[in-house]
Design a protein around this motif. Structure first.
Motif, short mmCIF file in Angstrom:
data_model
loop_
_atom_site.label_atom_id
_atom_site.label_comp_id
_atom_site.label_asym_id
_atom_site.label_seq_id
_atom_site.Cartn_x
_atom_site.Cartn_y
_atom_site.Cartn_z
N ASN A 56 -69.32 25.74 -34.87
CA ASN A 56 -68.38 25.03 -34.00
C ASN A 56 -67.19 24.58 -34.85
O ASN A 56 -66.93 23.40 -35.04
CB ASN A 56 -69.06 23.83 -33.35
N ARG A 60 -64.23 29.34 -33.19
CA ARG A 60 -63.34 29.38 -32.02
C ARG A 60 -62.56 30.69 -31.97
O ARG A 60 -62.28 31.22 -30.88
CB ARG A 60 -62.40 28.18 -32.04
N VAL A 118 -64.85 33.27 -30.40
CA VAL A 118 -64.88 33.12 -28.94
C VAL A 118 -63.62 33.72 -28.33
O VAL A 118 -63.67 34.44 -27.32
CB VAL A 118 -65.00 31.64 -28.55
N CYS A 119 -62.47 33.46 -28.95
CA CYS A 119 -61.20 34.02 -28.47
C CYS A 119 -61.22 35.54 -28.54
O CYS A 119 -60.80 36.23 -27.61
CB CYS A 119 -60.04 33.46 -29.30
#
Length: 264
Positions: free
Chosen positions: A130, A135, A138-139
């Motif tokens: 996290n 991130r 995830v993108c």
């Protein structure tokens, strides 16, 4: 052609810990993988050079503006005809398999943003959670769902005699060699070689060659090379001939690809 095993397929990948995994490298020219399959999906992508992915459903080319998706369980091998920077990913099949096209092998056009994320991540250890790299992962997965499938990717032959020919042309786009010359080189008649090429690729050598040249030119233009440089490196004797050929193939001039004719 010398075979070089470029990756260890025994490297552990635990999708329960990380949905995306990478351990990328620089491949020297003529690197090959063995024939293999794995339980995860693979996004085969190189930031420089090109990669050919060979499967039972066809053999597909991935230059730096494209990637080949290899679904879980798909037997495949790959080779790079010239030196290449690998930025491929292994992806937990549960992440993308709800989308129908990710259940089959296909080629997709990559946006500049997605390419930059792939390159950025490939330079770093595959450790994320996290945090900022997490991130980005995830993108990246979100962006993959938005990428356009290439409707007519250039097919590659399976026969090693033809693979050698196509590899030579991929490595040297401006190489001047005819099918008759290659037939003499390998001890086959031009007619039989032409039939074999069509059977292996689904098209004639002339059309395949034109498509390969145009896709190579388009990829290099996208990377910022000038129209003049691309024209002559692809074997055209004049800039006007290249522009006319490019317009006939794509429906627009090469100056429309990312920059203007002022860069000529």
């Amino acid at each position: 052609m010398e075979s070089r095993e470029a990756k260890s397929y025994l490297t552990p990948f635990d999708p329960n810990t990380r949905p995306v995994f990478w351990f990328n490298d620089f491949f020297p020219a003529n690197s090959w993988s063995r024939h293999h399959a794995h339980a995860w999906g693979e996004l085969a992508y190189v930031a420089s050079g090109c990669m050919v992915v060979c499967t039972a459903s066809g053999n597909w080319l991935a230059p730096p503006n494209r990637a080949v998706w290899v679904p879980p369980g798909c037997c495949h091998e790959w080779y790079v005809p010239s030196s290449a920077r690998d930025c491929s990913l292994w992806i937990d099949p549960r992440v993308l398999m709800s989308v129908q096209r990710f259940s089959r092998c296909h080629v997709m056009e990559l946006s500049p943003l997605l390419r930059e994320i792939l390159i950025y991540l490939s330079e770093r250890p595959c450790l994320y959670g996290n945090d900022a790299p997490g991130r980005l992962v995830v993108c990246l997965l979100d962006l993959l769902l938005e990428q356009s499938e290439v409707i007519s990717p250039i097919a590659m032959p399976r026969d090693r005699r033809l693979v050698e020919l196509c590899t030579a042309l991929l490595t040297n786009p401006g190489m001047e060699i005819s099918l008759a010359q290659w037939a003499t080189r390998i001890g086959m008649s031009e007619r039989n070689l032409g039939r074999l090429f069509r059977r292996e690729t689904g098209t004639s050598f002339r059309i395949w060659r034109k498509t390969q040249l145009m896709q190579c030119a388009h990829s290099r233009l996208c990377q910022g090379e000038s129209v003049t440089s691309v024209a002559y490196s692809c074997g055209y004797s004049s800039l006007s001939a290249f522009i006319a050929s490019f317009r006939a193939f794509f429906g627009h001039t090469p100056g429309k690809v990312g920059f203007h004719h002022s860069n000529i």
